[in-house]
Write a protein that holds these residues in place. Structure first.
Motif, mmCIF file in Angstrom:
data_model
loop_
_atom_site.group_PDB
_atom_site.id
_atom_site.type_symbol
_atom_site.label_atom_id
_atom_site.label_comp_id
_atom_site.label_asym_id
_atom_site.label_seq_id
_atom_site.Cartn_x
_atom_site.Cartn_y
_atom_site.Cartn_z
ATOM 1 N N TYR A 6 -62.179 -30.919 83.008
ATOM 2 C CA TYR A 6 -61.276 -30.198 82.127
ATOM 3 C C TYR A 6 -60.760 -28.710 82.615
ATOM 4 C CZ TYR A 6 -61.467 -34.782 80.072
ATOM 5 O OH TYR A 6 -61.647 -36.322 79.909
ATOM 6 N N VAL A 7 -61.942 -28.084 82.991
ATOM 7 C CA VAL A 7 -61.523 -26.487 83.221
ATOM 8 C C VAL A 7 -60.516 -26.203 84.110
ATOM 9 C CG1 VAL A 7 -63.974 -26.050 82.246
ATOM 10 C CG2 VAL A 7 -63.596 -26.366 84.527
ATOM 11 N N PHE A 8 -60.173 -27.080 84.963
ATOM 12 C CA PHE A 8 -59.401 -26.915 86.211
ATOM 13 C C PHE A 8 -58.005 -27.228 85.770
ATOM 14 C CE2 PHE A 8 -63.560 -27.397 88.211
ATOM 15 C CZ PHE A 8 -63.519 -26.329 88.944
ATOM 16 N N LYS A 9 -57.774 -27.881 84.610
ATOM 17 C CA LYS A 9 -56.365 -28.335 84.073
ATOM 18 C C LYS A 9 -55.652 -27.168 84.277
ATOM 19 C CE LYS A 9 -56.991 -32.603 81.893
ATOM 20 N NZ LYS A 9 -57.032 -33.273 80.714
ATOM 21 N N LYS A 10 -54.218 -27.261 84.196
ATOM 22 C CA LYS A 10 -53.264 -26.107 84.392
ATOM 23 C C LYS A 10 -53.184 -25.613 82.650
ATOM 24 C CE LYS A 10 -50.376 -27.928 88.041
ATOM 25 N NZ LYS A 10 -48.860 -28.640 88.345
ATOM 26 N N ASN A 11 -53.231 -26.387 81.826
ATOM 27 C CA ASN A 11 -53.157 -25.985 80.299
ATOM 28 C C ASN A 11 -54.480 -25.690 79.837
ATOM 29 O OD1 ASN A 11 -54.220 -28.562 80.278
ATOM 30 N ND2 ASN A 11 -52.416 -29.211 78.766
ATOM 31 N N PHE A 12 -55.745 -25.328 80.541
ATOM 32 C CA PHE A 12 -56.698 -25.337 79.910
ATOM 33 C C PHE A 12 -56.821 -23.697 79.420
ATOM 34 C CE2 PHE A 12 -61.139 -23.605 80.267
ATOM 35 C CZ PHE A 12 -61.868 -24.509 79.627
ATOM 36 N N GLY A 13 -57.609 -23.568 78.242
ATOM 37 C CA GLY A 13 -57.585 -22.197 77.510
ATOM 38 C C GLY A 13 -56.410 -21.786 77.145
ATOM 39 N N GLU A 14 -55.147 -22.629 77.019
ATOM 40 C CA GLU A 14 -54.113 -22.306 76.243
ATOM 41 C C GLU A 14 -54.051 -22.584 74.782
ATOM 42 O OE1 GLU A 14 -50.584 -23.675 78.503
ATOM 43 O OE2 GLU A 14 -51.092 -22.507 80.131
ATOM 44 N N VAL A 15 -53.274 -21.959 73.917
ATOM 45 C CA VAL A 15 -53.351 -22.439 72.529
ATOM 46 C C VAL A 15 -52.503 -23.670 72.370
ATOM 47 C CG1 VAL A 15 -52.498 -21.665 70.363
ATOM 48 C CG2 VAL A 15 -53.089 -19.924 71.926
ATOM 49 N N PRO A 16 -53.140 -24.757 71.665
ATOM 50 C CA PRO A 16 -52.123 -25.969 71.624
ATOM 51 C C PRO A 16 -50.952 -25.962 70.993
ATOM 52 C CG PRO A 16 -54.622 -26.104 71.046
ATOM 53 C CD PRO A 16 -54.556 -24.837 71.187
ATOM 54 N N VAL A 17 -50.136 -26.786 71.012
ATOM 55 C CA VAL A 17 -48.661 -26.796 70.496
ATOM 56 C C VAL A 17 -48.699 -26.689 68.992
ATOM 57 C CG1 VAL A 17 -46.657 -27.826 70.462
ATOM 58 C CG2 VAL A 17 -47.787 -27.590 72.656
ATOM 59 N N TYR A 18 -49.725 -27.613 68.403
ATOM 60 C CA TYR A 18 -49.774 -27.999 66.823
ATOM 61 C C TYR A 18 -50.174 -26.476 66.444
ATOM 62 C CZ TYR A 18 -54.743 -28.300 67.096
ATOM 63 O OH TYR A 18 -56.161 -28.311 67.184
ATOM 64 N N ILE A 19 -51.045 -25.844 66.836
ATOM 65 C CA ILE A 19 -51.557 -24.595 66.378
ATOM 66 C C ILE A 19 -50.346 -23.606 66.442
ATOM 67 C CG2 ILE A 19 -53.133 -22.433 66.628
ATOM 68 C CD1 ILE A 19 -55.067 -24.347 67.466
ATOM 69 N N LYS A 20 -49.628 -23.369 67.242
ATOM 70 C CA LYS A 20 -48.120 -22.608 67.585
ATOM 71 C C LYS A 20 -47.389 -22.911 66.503
ATOM 72 C CE LYS A 20 -48.697 -21.479 72.412
ATOM 73 N NZ LYS A 20 -47.971 -21.734 73.790
ATOM 74 N N THR A 21 -47.248 -24.319 66.237
ATOM 75 C CA THR A 21 -46.078 -24.649 65.402
ATOM 76 C C THR A 21 -46.810 -24.503 63.879
ATOM 77 O OG1 THR A 21 -45.532 -26.433 66.614
ATOM 78 C CG2 THR A 21 -45.148 -26.810 64.453
ATOM 79 N N ARG A 22 -47.988 -24.492 63.431
ATOM 80 C CA ARG A 22 -48.546 -24.035 62.180
ATOM 81 C C ARG A 22 -48.198 -22.585 62.030
ATOM 82 N NH1 ARG A 22 -54.136 -27.076 60.852
ATOM 83 N NH2 ARG A 22 -52.753 -28.655 61.157
ATOM 84 N N ARG A 23 -48.520 -21.815 63.163
ATOM 85 C CA ARG A 23 -48.477 -20.315 62.937
ATOM 86 C C ARG A 23 -46.961 -20.161 62.672
ATOM 87 N NH1 ARG A 23 -50.337 -17.468 68.113
ATOM 88 N NH2 ARG A 23 -52.466 -18.472 67.381
#
Length: 265
Positions: free
Chosen positions: A156-173
Motif C-alpha cells: 500500500y505504500v506504493f499507491k498514488k494516494n498514499f500519505g495524503e489526507v483522506p477526503v472525509y477528514i478534509k470535509t470535516r475540517r
C-alpha cells in the motif's frame, strides 16, 4: 424339610401330602373388542375393488350379441404403440451424428495458402513473456508460497494516494472551519449590539492568579486541621474546605482550558 449329611433336601412325610389336591384355574377375562370395529371395517373396504388383482370370483360369460368383429382391436393396438413410441422418443437423449464408415473417403487435394512456420514465429516474437512469480521459501525443505498475497511485502505504500489526507477528514475540517466562522460572525454581531464583550488575556491571567492564591490559602488552612477529627463541627469544617478547593480547581481548569472567553454584560 430335613437336610441330610450329603446336603440333599428330603421332603418330610405327612398325611396331608397323600390327599390329591384339585388345581383351580382362574377364568379368563372376556376378550376386548372395540366398539368401532364395524366402522373401521366399512371404512377400510370403502373404495376398494374385490376383483382388481385376483379377478372375478365367477368369470362373467360374454354376451353372444357382442361378438368380436374384424379389425376391432387394431385401432387400440395402433394407438398404444404410437403413444409408447412418442414417450420413448421424448425420454431418450438426442442422438449424435453417426460415426463415418470405413468406406467413406475424405476430401483430398485441398490446400491452404497459410504459412504455418511464419505464423508460429510471429506468435513467439509478439508474445509477452510471463513474469516470474515472486515466492519466498520459509524452511529448509524448499516449501514456498507467494509473497505478494502473504502481506510480508510492502504494497500500500506504493499507491498514488498514499500519505495524503483522506477526503472525509478534509470535509470535516471544512465543516468545522465553517462552523467557527459562523460562530465568530454571531459573536461579532453581539459585540456590535454591546450585549457581550471578550475577556482580554491580562484580565484572564489576573483572575487565574487570584483563584490560585485563594486555593493556596484554603489548602494551607486545610493542612492546619487536627489529625484526629472526633467532633461534628471539625468534620463539617473539613468537608467545607474540601468543597471550596474543588470549586476553585474547577474554575481554574475552565479558565486555563479556554483561551477566548466572552462575558455578557
Amino acid at each position: 424339610m430335613v437336610v441330610g449329611q450329603n446336603g440333599a433336601h428330603q421332603q418330610e412325610e405327612s398325611v396331608y401330602n397323600l390327599i390329591p389336591r384339585v388345581q383351580v384355574q382362574a377364568p379368563k377375562p372376556p376378550r376386548y373388542e372395540s366398539k368401532f370395529k364395524s366402522t373401521v371395517r366399512e371404512s377400510f373396504k370403502d373404495g376398494k375393488h374385490e376383483h382388481r388383482t385376483m379377478g372375478y370370483a365367477d368369470e362373467p360369460v360374454p354376451d353372444p350379441q357382442q361378438f368380436l368383429k374384424k379389425k376391432q382391436n387394431e385401432s387400440k393396438t395402433m394407438a398404444s404403440s404410437v403413444a409408447k413410441e412418442t414417450s420413448s422418443k421424448r425420454d431418450s437423449p438426442q442422438r449424435k451424428p453417426p460415426v463415418p464408415s470405413i468406406r467413406d473417403v475424405p476430401k483430398m487435394g485441398t490446400r491452404t495458402e497459410k504459412n504455418f512456420v511464419q505464423t508460429n514465429a510471429l506468435d513467439v516474437v509478439m508474445t509477452v513473456p510471463k513474469k516470474p512469480e515472486r515466492n519466498v521459501v520459509d524452511d529448509r525443505f524448499g516449501d514456498k508460497f507467494p509473497i505478494d498475497q502473504s502481506g510480508l511485502a510492502p504494497k500500500y505504500v506504493f499507491k498514488k494516494n498514499f500519505g495524503e489526507v483522506p477526503v472525509y477528514i478534509k470535509t470535516r475540517r471544512d465543516e468545522m472551519e465553517k462552523a467557527k466562522q459562523e460562530y465568530q460572525a454571531y459573536v461579532s454581531d453581539y459585540f456590535r449590539r454591546g450585549a457581550m464583550r471578550e475577556m482580554d488575556d491580562n484580565e484572564r491571567q489576573t483572575i487565574i492568579d487570584g483563584l490560585k492564591k485563594q486555593w493556596e490559602d484554603v489548602h494551607h488552612e486545610y493542612q492546619t486541621l487536627s489529625v484526629i477529627i472526633d467532633t461534628i463541627p471539625k468534620r463539617q469544617h473539613k468537608e467545607r474546605l474540601e468543597h471550596q478547593m474543588q470549586l476553585l480547581e474547577k474554575d481554574i481548569d475552565l479558565l486555563e482550558k479556554h483561551q477566548v472567553i466572552y462575558i455578557a454584560d
